[in-house]
Design a protein around this motif. Structure first.
Motif, PDB file in Angstrom:
ATOM      1  N   ARG A 127      -3.943  26.673 -15.169  1.00  0.00           N
ATOM      2  CA  ARG A 127      -3.632  25.497 -16.085  1.00  0.00           C
ATOM      3  C   ARG A 127      -2.708  26.098 -17.138  1.00  0.00           C
ATOM      4  N   PRO A 160      -4.764  23.380  -8.368  1.00  0.00           N
ATOM      5  CA  PRO A 160      -6.140  23.809  -7.810  1.00  0.00           C
ATOM      6  C   PRO A 160      -6.018  25.296  -7.204  1.00  0.00           C
ATOM      7  N   GLN A 161      -4.696  25.814  -7.091  1.00  0.00           N
ATOM      8  CA  GLN A 161      -4.458  27.060  -6.378  1.00  0.00           C
ATOM      9  C   GLN A 161      -3.119  27.540  -6.967  1.00  0.00           C
ATOM     10  N   GLN A 208      -1.723  21.294 -14.281  1.00  0.00           N
ATOM     11  CA  GLN A 208      -2.914  21.899 -13.696  1.00  0.00           C
ATOM     12  C   GLN A 208      -2.911  21.888 -12.127  1.00  0.00           C
ATOM     13  N   PRO A 258      -7.550  28.558  -9.614  1.00  0.00           N
ATOM     14  CA  PRO A 258      -7.040  27.712 -10.251  1.00  0.00           C
ATOM     15  C   PRO A 258      -6.209  28.020 -11.482  1.00  0.00           C
TER      16      PRO A 258
END
Length: 652
Positions: free
Chosen positions: A519, A587-588, A585, A517
């Motif tokens: 961000r 997740p991958q 953001q 992840p």
């Protein structure tokens, strides 16, 4: 340093703000503004003298018996209250000396007597108010330099009238520096200053130590007016209020003992630095909020005055005063000093996250250096010439600073200065641990914002178990030129920033495990009165203060399906109690991300219309919201970089 790029603002006239009312609640009785002499700030030499007097008077209730220590309210430094009390004396003595000398001794006799008494008390080992001794790498070394400068500048009114016994005790106390072990940083100049004063009064000193300290300064020079504060990449305001300032003050003490070539070299470097330093102040007078010891606030103006004193400035006299008065007024209008007349540990209000372990209740009085200009006579052009606009008042500026690895870009429409950081981490050279500080590790700083402490602002992070973010750590510069600067960080994220007007586009190339992840945060905006407004949409997030100051992040490439949020903080920002940071953001993480980051207060600043596409060779082609194009080639470091995802993403 590359030549600055300038362009006219949307409103070339950009009229100055009206002068403030004559009285501020924390500074009653200020002289009336003079809009003819000072059309930008309204402030004159009389304002500087009045504030100096207010600061000196505010300390009196906290004087210990014998006036050798000032025990101010607030948490102690790691050196303890005894050393902190000395700090209160030494740093305020610097201010008193500038006030005394600047008036030709025409101050109330009580002020001179107060510091003469303190010198006698502090050096009397039998008095309960005596000072701690100078020992290896200890805080009294810092304060000794302030004492030496103050004694030199006020010499006809103070030193020359001290009893011989007191003078001998002062020299003996300062003499603790001779042969002592000194931190290998700006502290070397404390030794230079102190021992040069000892030489000036015929006391024991080491010329070899003075020469070695000056030679060490040369070791740290990186060109373009920039010193690093010791080995490593330690670029901050110590370049301004220490590494350039002390050589000027040393030359004043040394007089004919100073080698002409050394003085000329220092003056040339200061001149080059001031050509850049003038760009670090917003139109409202706020300095860019970057680096340590920010509680010294308007000490950022000290080299402006030093340049005028040493005839080592490229700035017109009226601009020097406009910049310096603008900074002093900026803090005064925001409650500095406070209602007691004290400088507190903070930026505007008390705020301990801008302090360090060495910060004690009297540490903010290094701001006394800002009053160096009082040494210039009242008829000097810096006091008599009409104010001239600062660069940010009249034009947009873009400036690449290769030595510190920075890009500076300011906009006249809103008066904001932004500093993009791809070079200063304040870490010792490897193998020292690569730690993070919010005042060095962020991608950018400005005159209108402060970093969250802690926070997600101006940072790209890989998220580990439980959402734990990666740190930026050691910054490995890739260069700064034109409108671009870049760096890579451990964990292998390479980032190139491209700036234009109020916009910055960040191109991130990531070499990370699949499924990691990621961000990214934009600027944190803060306000004391109300929480900033928050808005989110597809691939974009925005935070806006009530006065219009806006921070936004927009995903241009690789951010498809990103979660857009605004992260709020309370009590985590030096500028205001309520803060907000726009964040994207995923997740991958893909192998390439391109983000538009915006900070501005001008009405109608475009936030849409920007785009990023990728060519077959990995070059990123950017278009800013106003249509300006730019290209970022792949792998600026020369090392093989990660390949981008093949499908280009859309325009935002």
């Amino acid at each position: 340093m590359t030549a600055p790029h300038v362009s006219p603002p949307d409103d070339p006239t950009h009229p100055p703000s009206p002068p403030p009312p004559p009285d501020l609640p924390n500074l009653p009785g200020l002289p009336p503004a003079d809009p003819v002499l000072s059309p930008r700030t309204g402030w004159t030499r009389a304002h500087w003298e009045a504030i100096a007097d207010r600061l000196l008077d505010g300390l009196l209730p906290y004087a210990a018996p014998g006036f050798a220590q000032y025990r101010l309210p607030g948490p102690p430094s790691h050196s303890g209250p005894w050393s902190d009390g000395l700090e209160g004396f030494a740093r305020s003595f610097l201010l008193a000396a500038f006030r005394i000398a600047g008036s030709g001794g025409r101050v109330g006799p009580a002020l001179i007597e107060r510091y003469a008494t303190g010198l006698a008390t502090g050096t009397d080992p039998h008095h309960p108010g005596h000072w701690p001794p100078i020992t290896d790498r200890a805080q009294p070394m810092v304060e000794a330099a302030s004492l030496a400068i103050a004694l030199h500048e006020s010499r006809p009114w103070l030193w020359d009238h001290l009893d011989d016994g007191v003078r001998q005790r002062v020299c003996a106390w300062l003499g603790g520096f001779v042969g002592a072990d000194v931190n290998d940083s700006n502290w070397r100049l404390f030794q230079v200053i102190t021992e040069e004063f000892l030489a000036s009064v015929g006391a024991p000193h080491s010329r070899a130590e003075i020469d070695a300290g000056l030679a060490r300064l040369d070791d740290w020079y990186r060109g373009g007016g920039w010193y690093t504060d010791g080995d490593g990449r330690k670029f901050d305001y110590y370049n301004a209020w220490a590494l350039h300032l002390y050589p000027v003050l040393w030359a004043r003490i040394a007089g004919p003992r100073a080698r002409a070539a050394t003085v000329a070299r220092h003056r040339a470097r200061l001149r080059e630095f001031l050509a850049v330093h003038q760009h670090f102040f917003g139109s409202d007078g706020a300095p860019v909020h970057q680096g340590r010891s920010l509680t010294y606030r308007f000490a950022t103006t000290a080299p402006l005055w030093a340049g005028a004193i040493a005839d080592a400035t490229p700035l017109p006299a009226g601009r020097t005063r406009r910049l310096a008065s603008g900074a002093l007024k900026h803090f005064a209008e925001r409650g500095v000093p406070d209602a007691r007349g004290l400088l507190t540990l903070g930026w505007y209000r008390p705020f301990l996250p801008v302090t360090q372990r060495y910060s004690g209740p009297a540490s903010p009085y290094w701001a006394s250096k800002a009053f160096l200009g009082l040494l210039l006579p009242a008829d000097h052009p810096v006091w008599t010439a009409p104010e001239e606009p600062a660069p940010v008042d009249t034009e947009d500026v873009r400036l690449a600073l290769p030595a510190p690895g920075w890009l500076l870009h300011s906009t006249a429409a809103d008066g904001i200065v932004r500093l993009v950081n791809h070079g200063s981490d304040r870490l010792p050279p490897p193998p020292a641990t690569a730690d993070d500080s919010p005042h060095y590790a962020r991608f950018a700083y400005s005159s209108a914002t402060a970093p969250e402490t802690p926070g997600v602002d101006n940072h790209i992070a890989l998220l580990g178990p439980g959402g734990a973010p990666s740190r930026r750590g050691r910054i490995h510069p890739l260069g700064a030129q034109g409108r671009r600067a870049g760096s890579w960080q451990d964990g292998r994220i390479e980032t190139v920033s491209v700036v234009h007007g109020p916009w910055e586009v960040r191109v991130h190339r990531l070499d990370v495990p699949p499924g990691t992840p990621v961000r990214e945060g934009g600027w944190a905006v803060a306000d004391d009165t109300a929480p900033p407004l928050a808005r989110t949409g597809s691939g974009r997030a925005l935070a806006r203060r009530s006065d219009g100051l806006t921070s936004a992040v927009v995903g241009l490439y690789g951010w498809d399906d990103a979660e857009a949020v605004v992260v709020r903080g309370v009590g985590t920002n030096a500028v205001g109690h309520h803060s907000a940071t726009p964040v994207l953001q995923l997740p991958q993480s893909p192998r390439l991300l391109v983000t538009l980051v915006v900070l501005g207060a001008a009405p109608h600043t475009p936030l849409t219309g920007a785009s990023a596409t990728v060519t077959a060779d990995g070059t990123v082609e950017i278009r800013f919201p106003d249509g300006t194009p730019e290209r970022v080639p792949a792998a600026l470091s020369g090392a093989p970089g990660p390949s981008p995802d093949p499908a280009p993403r859309g325009t935002r």
